[in-house]
Design an enzyme around this catalytic site. Structure first.
Site, PDB file in Angstrom:
ATOM      1  N   LYS A 143      -1.275  -1.980  -4.603  1.00 44.62           N
ATOM      2  CA  LYS A 143      -2.189  -0.902  -5.001  1.00 44.62           C
ATOM      3  C   LYS A 143      -1.497   0.017  -5.992  1.00 44.62           C
ATOM      4  O   LYS A 143      -0.337   0.391  -5.807  1.00 44.62           O
ATOM      5  CB  LYS A 143      -2.635  -0.106  -3.773  1.00 44.62           C
ATOM      6  CG  LYS A 143      -3.645  -0.849  -2.945  1.00 44.62           C
ATOM      7  CD  LYS A 143      -4.256   0.030  -1.868  1.00 44.62           C
ATOM      8  CE  LYS A 143      -5.128  -0.838  -0.971  1.00 44.62           C
ATOM      9  NZ  LYS A 143      -5.627  -0.111   0.202  1.00 44.62           N
TER      10      LYS A 143
ATOM     11  N   VAL B 141      -9.578  -3.315   0.403  1.00 42.44           N
ATOM     12  CA  VAL B 141     -10.076  -4.662   0.091  1.00 42.44           C
ATOM     13  C   VAL B 141      -9.931  -5.590   1.301  1.00 42.44           C
ATOM     14  O   VAL B 141      -9.102  -5.345   2.178  1.00 42.44           O
ATOM     15  CB  VAL B 141      -9.342  -5.272  -1.126  1.00 42.44           C
ATOM     16  CG1 VAL B 141      -9.649  -4.478  -2.389  1.00 42.44           C
ATOM     17  CG2 VAL B 141      -7.838  -5.346  -0.885  1.00 42.44           C
TER      18      VAL B 141
ATOM     19  N   ASP C 227       0.864  -1.192   0.000  1.00 39.79           N
ATOM     20  CA  ASP C 227       0.000   0.000   0.000  1.00 39.79           C
ATOM     21  C   ASP C 227       0.896   1.236   0.000  1.00 39.79           C
ATOM     22  O   ASP C 227       1.366   1.670  -1.049  1.00 39.79           O
ATOM     23  CB  ASP C 227      -0.937  -0.075   1.221  1.00 39.79           C
ATOM     24  CG  ASP C 227      -1.918   1.076   1.285  1.00 39.79           C
ATOM     25  OD1 ASP C 227      -2.090   1.770   0.270  1.00 39.79           O
ATOM     26  OD2 ASP C 227      -2.530   1.293   2.350  1.00 39.79           O
TER      27      ASP C 227
HETATM   28  P1  IMP Z   1       1.815  -0.359   3.864  1.00 35.50           P
HETATM   29  O1  IMP Z   1       2.856  -0.361   4.942  1.00 35.50           O
HETATM   30  O2  IMP Z   1       1.058   0.959   3.822  1.00 35.50           O
HETATM   31  O3  IMP Z   1       2.295  -0.786   2.515  1.00 35.50           O
HETATM   32  O4  IMP Z   1       0.660  -1.307   4.334  1.00 35.50           O
HETATM   33  C1  IMP Z   1       0.804  -2.610   4.418  1.00 35.50           C
HETATM   34  C2  IMP Z   1      -0.222  -3.199   5.359  1.00 35.50           C
HETATM   35  O5  IMP Z   1      -1.412  -2.406   5.472  1.00 35.50           O
HETATM   36  C3  IMP Z   1      -0.661  -4.498   4.804  1.00 35.50           C
HETATM   37  O6  IMP Z   1       0.177  -5.528   5.269  1.00 35.50           O
HETATM   38  C4  IMP Z   1      -2.075  -4.624   5.305  1.00 35.50           C
HETATM   39  O7  IMP Z   1      -2.087  -5.234   6.573  1.00 35.50           O
HETATM   40  C5  IMP Z   1      -2.556  -3.207   5.452  1.00 35.50           C
HETATM   41  N1  IMP Z   1      -3.409  -2.811   4.308  1.00 35.50           N
HETATM   42  C6  IMP Z   1      -3.122  -1.922   3.348  1.00 35.50           C
HETATM   43  N2  IMP Z   1      -4.120  -1.805   2.459  1.00 35.50           N
HETATM   44  C7  IMP Z   1      -5.077  -2.661   2.866  1.00 35.50           C
HETATM   45  C8  IMP Z   1      -6.369  -3.025   2.340  1.00 35.50           C
HETATM   46  O8  IMP Z   1      -6.861  -2.550   1.304  1.00 35.50           O
HETATM   47  N3  IMP Z   1      -7.060  -3.950   3.058  1.00 35.50           N
HETATM   48  C9  IMP Z   1      -6.592  -4.537   4.192  1.00 35.50           C
HETATM   49  N4  IMP Z   1      -5.387  -4.232   4.703  1.00 35.50           N
HETATM   50  C10 IMP Z   1      -4.633  -3.299   4.055  1.00 35.50           C
END
Ligand code: IMP
Ligand code: MG
Length: 183
Positions: free
Chosen positions: A130, A152, A102
């Site tokens: 994403k 999602v 994300d």
């Molecule tokens: P990042 O550190 O922002 O890349 O986020 C990673 C973590 O955020 C993932 O391992 C998920 O646990 C959570 N996450 C991000 N987007 C979503 C989503 O659309 N649905 C559920 N969990 C999400």
């Protein structure tokens, strides 16, 4: 649970077919010899279980608890390592598994830590990425599916701890998010 889903984005059959391809690529790319797989809990559990059963080579499995998402649908920016001990990765080839890329902060922080801990090489695989700008510069070596910038659930991914056991990736109804208080 199913009644809370607005639409199915990726169904089980499509996910399973894609995992065949990802597993083949992983087998092809990693040098022969043992491999340490690090599963980021809890989101990557379902993905890892289905992917790793397709990888026909010796692997060690380790799990890592990191907190990057606090409850609802937004990332807070900081990544905390919650385990008392970090897995032994010195001199090892590591495959890191997460559910979704994300902002990129989680993957970035964990990859950095794996290098600090002496891993020889680190590759990462995510089920979903994403299509949006990342907060930090990071990319995954293996991506199951690129999706739009929407929240999602299913196949390991949760909303407030729920929906991880749905066998597909789906989008929640807005009313459900409003009802239980997303941000
Ligand atoms: P990042 O550190 O922002 O890349 O986020 C990673 C973590 O955020 C993932 O391992 C998920 O646990 C959570 N996450 C991000 N987007 C979503 C989503 O659309 N649905 C559920 N969990 C999400
Ligand atoms: Mg997660």
């Amino acid at each position: 649970m199913r009644e809370d889903i607005e639409r199915v984005l990726i169904d089980e059959v499509v996910i399973e077919k894609r995992l065949d391809g990802m597993a083949a690529a992983i087998e092809r790319d990693f040098p022969p010899g043992p491999l340490v797989v690090i599963i980021l809990l809890k989101g990557a559990l379902v993905f890892a279980a289905d992917l790793l059963r397709r990888v026909a080579r010796p692997i060690g499995i380790e799990c890592l608890n990191v907190a990057s998402y606090h409850g609802a649908t937004t990332s807070c920016g900081k990544v905390d390592f919650l385990d008392r001990q970090f897995p032994e990765v010195r001199g090892r080839h590591v495959l890191l598994l997460d559910d979704i890329l994300d902002t990129g902060r989680t993957l970035h922080a964990v990859i950095e830590r794996l290098h600090e801990e002496g891993a020889t090489a680190v590759r990462s695989a995510v089920l979903l990425a994403k299509d949006k700008p990342r907060a930090v510069t990071v990319s995954a070596d293996y991506v199951g599916f690129e999706i739009g910038d929407e929240f999602v659930v299913g196949y390991g991914l949760d909303y407030l701890g729920r929906y991880r056991n749905l066998p597909f990736i789906g989008v929640l109804k807005a009313a459900v998010v409003a009802r239980v208080g997303g941000s």
